[in-house]
Design a protein around this motif. Structure first.
Motif, PDB file in Angstrom:
ATOM      1  N   GLN A  56       4.171  -6.449  -8.235  1.00  0.00           N
ATOM      2  CA  GLN A  56       3.275  -5.155  -8.053  1.00  0.00           C
ATOM      3  C   GLN A  56       4.143  -3.955  -8.669  1.00  0.00           C
ATOM      4  O   GLN A  56       3.549  -3.174  -9.470  1.00  0.00           O
ATOM      5  CB  GLN A  56       2.715  -4.801  -6.860  1.00  0.00           C
ATOM      6  CG  GLN A  56       2.243  -3.513  -6.488  1.00  0.00           C
ATOM      7  CD  GLN A  56       1.859  -3.060  -5.148  1.00  0.00           C
ATOM      8  OE1 GLN A  56       2.730  -3.601  -4.206  1.00  0.00           O
ATOM      9  NE2 GLN A  56       1.234  -1.872  -5.047  1.00  0.00           N
ATOM     10  N   ASP A  81       1.444   1.957  -3.513  1.00  0.00           N
ATOM     11  CA  ASP A  81       0.506   2.711  -4.198  1.00  0.00           C
ATOM     12  C   ASP A  81       0.233   3.809  -4.000  1.00  0.00           C
ATOM     13  O   ASP A  81      -0.043   4.912  -4.795  1.00  0.00           O
ATOM     14  CB  ASP A  81      -0.961   1.700  -3.940  1.00  0.00           C
ATOM     15  CG  ASP A  81      -1.185   0.536  -4.331  1.00  0.00           C
ATOM     16  OD1 ASP A  81      -0.685   0.194  -5.125  1.00  0.00           O
ATOM     17  OD2 ASP A  81      -1.972  -0.461  -3.999  1.00  0.00           O
ATOM     18  N   GLN A  89       0.684  -1.334  -0.014  1.00  0.00           N
ATOM     19  CA  GLN A  89       0.074   0.159  -0.004  1.00  0.00           C
ATOM     20  C   GLN A  89       0.789   0.948  -0.018  1.00  0.00           C
ATOM     21  O   GLN A  89       0.430   2.457  -0.476  1.00  0.00           O
ATOM     22  CB  GLN A  89      -1.022  -0.005   1.259  1.00  0.00           C
ATOM     23  CG  GLN A  89      -2.113  -1.205   0.824  1.00  0.00           C
ATOM     24  CD  GLN A  89      -3.345  -0.979   1.828  1.00  0.00           C
ATOM     25  OE1 GLN A  89      -3.393  -0.045   2.491  1.00  0.00           O
ATOM     26  NE2 GLN A  89      -3.795  -2.325   1.994  1.00  0.00           N
TER      27      GLN A  89
END
Length: 191
Positions: free
Chosen positions: A122, A59, A56
């Motif tokens: 990712q 992100d 996260q």
């Protein structure tokens, strides 16, 4: 799991600061809580484990590094040219310098991705998408050069910014704007 989006964002921003200042080894729930100024244990209410926190954080970094809506269109209004490429690269470098903590955090995430396959997957997905979008914008705008021109500029700017943020005296008296102009003039063909 806690659902306060503002607090989650504040924790992620604190985690980015910890990552940039202390590296991946220093990124603990306790360090994030301390940096965010919240009670110990707060982060563990928002993130199930360190892997989720790292994911996260990645992100959140990309959210913070994304230009404001319309900024790209405005920047691309002048006629395509090598000079415009120099200006665009300088703007990008200034944006990264304004978000220095995010950029350093991203470097730390890249290093951590060497050891964490899910994080690597990712980051690869997000960075590839960003690079593909830059290539598309470059080609669609009629800028000089091709997809490899964009890749070479990406490689060069990534390296220049790494040097600029980590060993700023490496290039002596040459400032970042001058180095960017040199790179663009050597990589981007004349129109």
């Amino acid at each position: 799991m806690a659902r306060n989006p503002e607090r989650r964002t504040a924790l992620l921003d604190a985690a980015i600061e910890v990552l940039a200042d202390e590296g991946a080894r220093g990124l603990t729930f306790r360090a994030v809580d301390a940096r965010a100024g919240v009670p110990t244990g707060t982060s563990s209410n928002y993130f199930t484990d360190r892997d989720q926190l790292l994911s996260q954080v990645g992100d959140r970094i990309f959210v913070r590094l994304t230009p404001e809506p319309g900024a790209i269109g405005t920047a691309m209004r002048p006629a395509p040219s090598r000079e415009l490429m120099v200006e665009l690269m300088r703007r990008l470098a200034r944006r990264m310098a304004a978000e220095r903590t995010c950029y350093l955090g991203l470097f730390e995430l890249r290093l951590e991705a060497v050891r964490r396959p899910e994080l690597r997957t990712q980051l690869t997905r997000v960075l590839r998408s960003d690079l593909d979008e830059n290539v598309r914008l470059h080609l669609d705008s009629g800028m000089p050069g091709d997809a490899d021109t964009v890749r070479l500029l990406y490689f060069a700017l990534t390296g220049l910014l790494l040097d600029h943020f980590t060993v700023p005296g490496l290039h002596g008296e040459r400032d970042l704007d001058d180095l960017i102009e040199t790179v663009v003039n050597r990589v981007v063909p004349e129109v």
